[in-house]
Design a protein around this motif. Structure first.
Motif, PDB file in Angstrom:
ATOM      1  N   UNK A 130       5.975  -6.677   2.448  1.00  0.00           N
ATOM      2  CA  UNK A 130       5.199  -5.993   3.606  1.00  0.00           C
ATOM      3  C   UNK A 130       5.119  -5.312   2.979  1.00  0.00           C
ATOM      4  N   UNK A 131       4.892  -4.104   2.503  1.00  0.00           N
ATOM      5  CA  UNK A 131       5.306  -2.956   1.831  1.00  0.00           C
ATOM      6  C   UNK A 131       4.183  -1.899   2.550  1.00  0.00           C
ATOM      7  N   UNK A 132       3.417  -2.311   3.282  1.00  0.00           N
ATOM      8  CA  UNK A 132       2.341  -1.471   4.048  1.00  0.00           C
ATOM      9  C   UNK A 132       1.805  -0.092   2.374  1.00  0.00           C
ATOM     10  N   UNK A 133       2.032  -0.277   1.515  1.00  0.00           N
ATOM     11  CA  UNK A 133       2.001   0.932   0.569  1.00  0.00           C
ATOM     12  C   UNK A 133      -0.090   0.980   0.415  1.00  0.00           C
ATOM     13  N   UNK A 134      -0.206   2.313   1.000  1.00  0.00           N
ATOM     14  CA  UNK A 134      -1.706   3.190   0.929  1.00  0.00           C
ATOM     15  C   UNK A 134      -1.835   2.830  -0.184  1.00  0.00           C
ATOM     16  N   UNK A 135      -3.787   2.406  -0.409  1.00  0.00           N
ATOM     17  CA  UNK A 135      -3.946   2.272  -2.259  1.00  0.00           C
ATOM     18  C   UNK A 135      -3.576   2.947  -2.988  1.00  0.00           C
ATOM     19  N   UNK A 136      -4.128   4.693  -2.427  1.00  0.00           N
ATOM     20  CA  UNK A 136      -3.700   5.639  -2.864  1.00  0.00           C
ATOM     21  C   UNK A 136      -2.506   5.628  -3.847  1.00  0.00           C
ATOM     22  N   UNK A 137      -1.215   5.759  -3.058  1.00  0.00           N
ATOM     23  CA  UNK A 137       0.409   5.939  -3.597  1.00  0.00           C
ATOM     24  C   UNK A 137       0.251   5.294  -4.330  1.00  0.00           C
ATOM     25  N   UNK A 138      -0.134   3.698  -4.452  1.00  0.00           N
ATOM     26  CA  UNK A 138       0.413   2.346  -4.918  1.00  0.00           C
ATOM     27  C   UNK A 138      -0.832   2.672  -6.171  1.00  0.00           C
ATOM     28  N   UNK A 139      -1.910   3.232  -5.949  1.00  0.00           N
ATOM     29  CA  UNK A 139      -2.726   3.483  -7.217  1.00  0.00           C
ATOM     30  C   UNK A 139      -2.045   5.156  -8.391  1.00  0.00           C
ATOM     31  N   UNK A 140      -0.980   6.189  -7.822  1.00  0.00           N
ATOM     32  CA  UNK A 140      -0.224   7.402  -8.101  1.00  0.00           C
ATOM     33  C   UNK A 140       1.317   6.233  -8.569  1.00  0.00           C
ATOM     34  N   UNK A 141       1.863   5.528  -7.689  1.00  0.00           N
ATOM     35  CA  UNK A 141       3.159   4.605  -9.119  1.00  0.00           C
ATOM     36  C   UNK A 141       2.794   3.998 -10.210  1.00  0.00           C
ATOM     37  N   UNK A 142       1.336   2.883 -10.055  1.00  0.00           N
ATOM     38  CA  UNK A 142       0.990   2.858 -11.161  1.00  0.00           C
ATOM     39  C   UNK A 142       0.270   3.705 -12.532  1.00  0.00           C
ATOM     40  N   UNK A 143      -0.281   5.189 -12.088  1.00  0.00           N
ATOM     41  CA  UNK A 143      -0.334   5.669 -12.976  1.00  0.00           C
ATOM     42  C   UNK A 143       0.987   6.557 -13.594  1.00  0.00           C
ATOM     43  N   UNK A 144       1.904   6.931 -12.844  1.00  0.00           N
ATOM     44  CA  UNK A 144       2.983   7.664 -12.760  1.00  0.00           C
ATOM     45  C   UNK A 144       4.248   6.291 -14.328  1.00  0.00           C
ATOM     46  N   UNK A 145       3.627   4.861 -13.914  1.00  0.00           N
ATOM     47  CA  UNK A 145       4.601   4.398 -14.816  1.00  0.00           C
ATOM     48  C   UNK A 145       3.924   4.519 -15.818  1.00  0.00           C
ATOM     49  N   UNK A 146       3.259   4.678 -15.896  1.00  0.00           N
ATOM     50  CA  UNK A 146       1.535   3.982 -17.491  1.00  0.00           C
ATOM     51  C   UNK A 146       2.114   5.731 -17.895  1.00  0.00           C
ATOM     52  N   UNK A 147       2.003   6.508 -17.530  1.00  0.00           N
ATOM     53  CA  UNK A 147       2.797   7.978 -18.027  1.00  0.00           C
ATOM     54  C   UNK A 147       3.843   7.304 -19.045  1.00  0.00           C
ATOM     55  N   UNK A 159       4.308  -7.728 -12.525  1.00  0.00           N
ATOM     56  CA  UNK A 159       5.898  -7.317 -12.118  1.00  0.00           C
ATOM     57  C   UNK A 159       6.665  -6.682 -12.209  1.00  0.00           C
ATOM     58  N   UNK A 160       6.642  -5.485 -12.341  1.00  0.00           N
ATOM     59  CA  UNK A 160       7.763  -4.948 -12.437  1.00  0.00           C
ATOM     60  C   UNK A 160       7.491  -4.191 -10.572  1.00  0.00           C
ATOM     61  N   UNK A 161       6.262  -4.014 -10.883  1.00  0.00           N
ATOM     62  CA  UNK A 161       6.125  -3.841  -8.846  1.00  0.00           C
ATOM     63  C   UNK A 161       5.892  -4.285  -7.806  1.00  0.00           C
ATOM     64  N   UNK A 162       6.206  -5.661  -8.120  1.00  0.00           N
ATOM     65  CA  UNK A 162       6.698  -6.778  -7.188  1.00  0.00           C
ATOM     66  C   UNK A 162       4.815  -6.372  -6.729  1.00  0.00           C
ATOM     67  N   UNK A 163       3.917  -6.329  -7.090  1.00  0.00           N
ATOM     68  CA  UNK A 163       2.779  -6.501  -6.456  1.00  0.00           C
ATOM     69  C   UNK A 163       1.853  -7.488  -7.319  1.00  0.00           C
ATOM     70  N   UNK A 164       0.682  -7.999  -6.496  1.00  0.00           N
ATOM     71  CA  UNK A 164      -0.265  -8.704  -7.417  1.00  0.00           C
ATOM     72  C   UNK A 164      -0.909  -7.822  -8.238  1.00  0.00           C
ATOM     73  N   UNK A 165      -1.155  -8.502  -8.915  1.00  0.00           N
ATOM     74  CA  UNK A 165      -1.926  -7.771 -10.758  1.00  0.00           C
ATOM     75  C   UNK A 165      -3.613  -6.959  -8.961  1.00  0.00           C
ATOM     76  N   UNK A 166      -4.308  -7.687  -8.870  1.00  0.00           N
ATOM     77  CA  UNK A 166      -5.218  -7.373  -7.524  1.00  0.00           C
ATOM     78  C   UNK A 166      -5.102  -6.182  -7.199  1.00  0.00           C
ATOM     79  N   UNK A 167      -3.819  -6.220  -6.612  1.00  0.00           N
ATOM     80  CA  UNK A 167      -3.832  -5.355  -5.523  1.00  0.00           C
ATOM     81  C   UNK A 167      -3.855  -3.095  -6.227  1.00  0.00           C
ATOM     82  N   UNK A 168      -3.399  -3.699  -7.410  1.00  0.00           N
ATOM     83  CA  UNK A 168      -3.396  -2.598  -8.092  1.00  0.00           C
ATOM     84  C   UNK A 168      -5.039  -2.428  -8.548  1.00  0.00           C
ATOM     85  N   UNK A 169      -5.739  -3.847  -9.111  1.00  0.00           N
ATOM     86  CA  UNK A 169      -6.856  -2.821 -10.373  1.00  0.00           C
ATOM     87  C   UNK A 169      -7.643  -2.681  -8.367  1.00  0.00           C
TER      88      UNK A 169
END
Length: 284
Positions: A130-147, A159-169
DNA sequence: CCTTGCTCGCACTGCAGTGC
DNA sequence: GCACTGCAGTGCGAGCAAGG
């Protein structure tokens, strides 16, 4: 530690028992002389911490470093404090301290560390992070990884971040809300639940309409509560009104609760119903 | 003051469905 | 195949309240 805290910083202080205990000691004899007084005083700094919670924080802050250091990375929350006190009462501090020396906290969550410290069998077998990570922060992490090329899809990222795909979406949808809307929820206050409701309301009313509401709400004095903000986004301004967006049987349901004795509410609801009938929700 | 049982809201998962 | 969506179920964390 000074007591000139912003509301957001203050909230993070009371969420950490060790910080809360330090704060209590700092003010003891100056601003307060008991747990109850401290609880009352902290409220005026916009910090909600019951006397009960402060007392547990103080207790756990007196634990030896061998134990507290285990949680340096994972952190301690109020529930952790409570469980530590329970373990101490049941097993004794000496036993816990000895066991602490045998635990490697690297890569473990606080729940796992706590389980090992308390000697619970099967610790971590049903562990869920339970990371309690807020969606804005999660999205930032995702974008950083893409870049940076760490991943090229939400599936890989999940898979890498250890969260579900639906959470990222979902996080991406929340992050795509108009800036004016996001600005109303500073710091960590834009949670997944609120974000999701805002996304649905934006689909319903259109981004231009919610942007206008956000600008108006931002100028409002006194500052609106979270519920009042959500009511504004849903199109209601009255007192005693509660609005929720729910899913039911494959449909979105906008749920209104208001005072039936107020005749103005009936008029308001009729107008909103008429307006909603004319709205064509944006395709997802 | 201290401890703990109970309750509730929310975060999160896992999986099925849909569309491109 | 992949991205996105929807939703039921599970568990965490915090507040409240009562008893010692």
């Amino acid at each position: 530690m000074n007591l000139n805290l912003t509301p957001d910083a203050g909230q993070s202080v009371v969420d950490n028992p060790l910080h809360l205990a330090a704060l209590y000691r700092t003010g003891y004899g100056k601003r307060w002389n008991s747990l109850r007084e401290a609880s009352k005083q902290l409220l005026s700094f916009n910090m909600r911490a019951s006397a009960n919670r402060i007392q547990q924080a103080v207790k756990v802050s007196e634990f030896p470093d061998e134990i507290l250091n285990l949680f340096r990375q994972a952190g301690i929350v109020n529930r952790t404090a409570r469980e530590l006190i329970r373990a101490k009462n049941e097993q004794g501090l000496d036993r816990l301290t000895i066991r602490a020396g045998t635990i490697d906290p690297a890569g473990k969550s606080r729940t796992q560390i706590l389980s090992l410290l308390c000697g619970n069998e099967g610790a971590g077998s049903s562990y869920r992070a339970y990371t309690n990570e807020r969606p804005i922060v999660l999205n930032e992490r995702y974008r950083d990884g893409l870049r940076s090329g760490l991943w090229s899809s939400t599936r890989e990222a999940a898979e890498v971040m250890g969260v579900t795909q639906s959470r990222i979406a979902e996080a991406a949808m929340v992050a795509a809300l108009p800036e004016e809307v996001q600005a109303l929820f500073p710091g960590q206050s834009l949670t997944s639940a609120i974000g999701w409701q805002l996304v649905q309301l934006t689909k319903l009313r259109g981004s231009r309409a919610v942007r206008e509401v956000a600008i108006e709400a931002r100028a409002s004095i006194p500052r609106l509560s979270r519920q009042q903000l959500m009511n504004r986004f849903a199109g209601l301004k009255g007192k005693g009104v509660d609005v929720k967006v729910k899913r039911a049987a494959g449909r979105l349901v906008l749920e209104f609760h208001c005072d039936a004795d107020d005749p103005a509410n009936e008029t308001r609801l009729s107008m909103i119903a008429m307006w909603l009938r004319d709205v064509k929700p944006n395709a997802r």
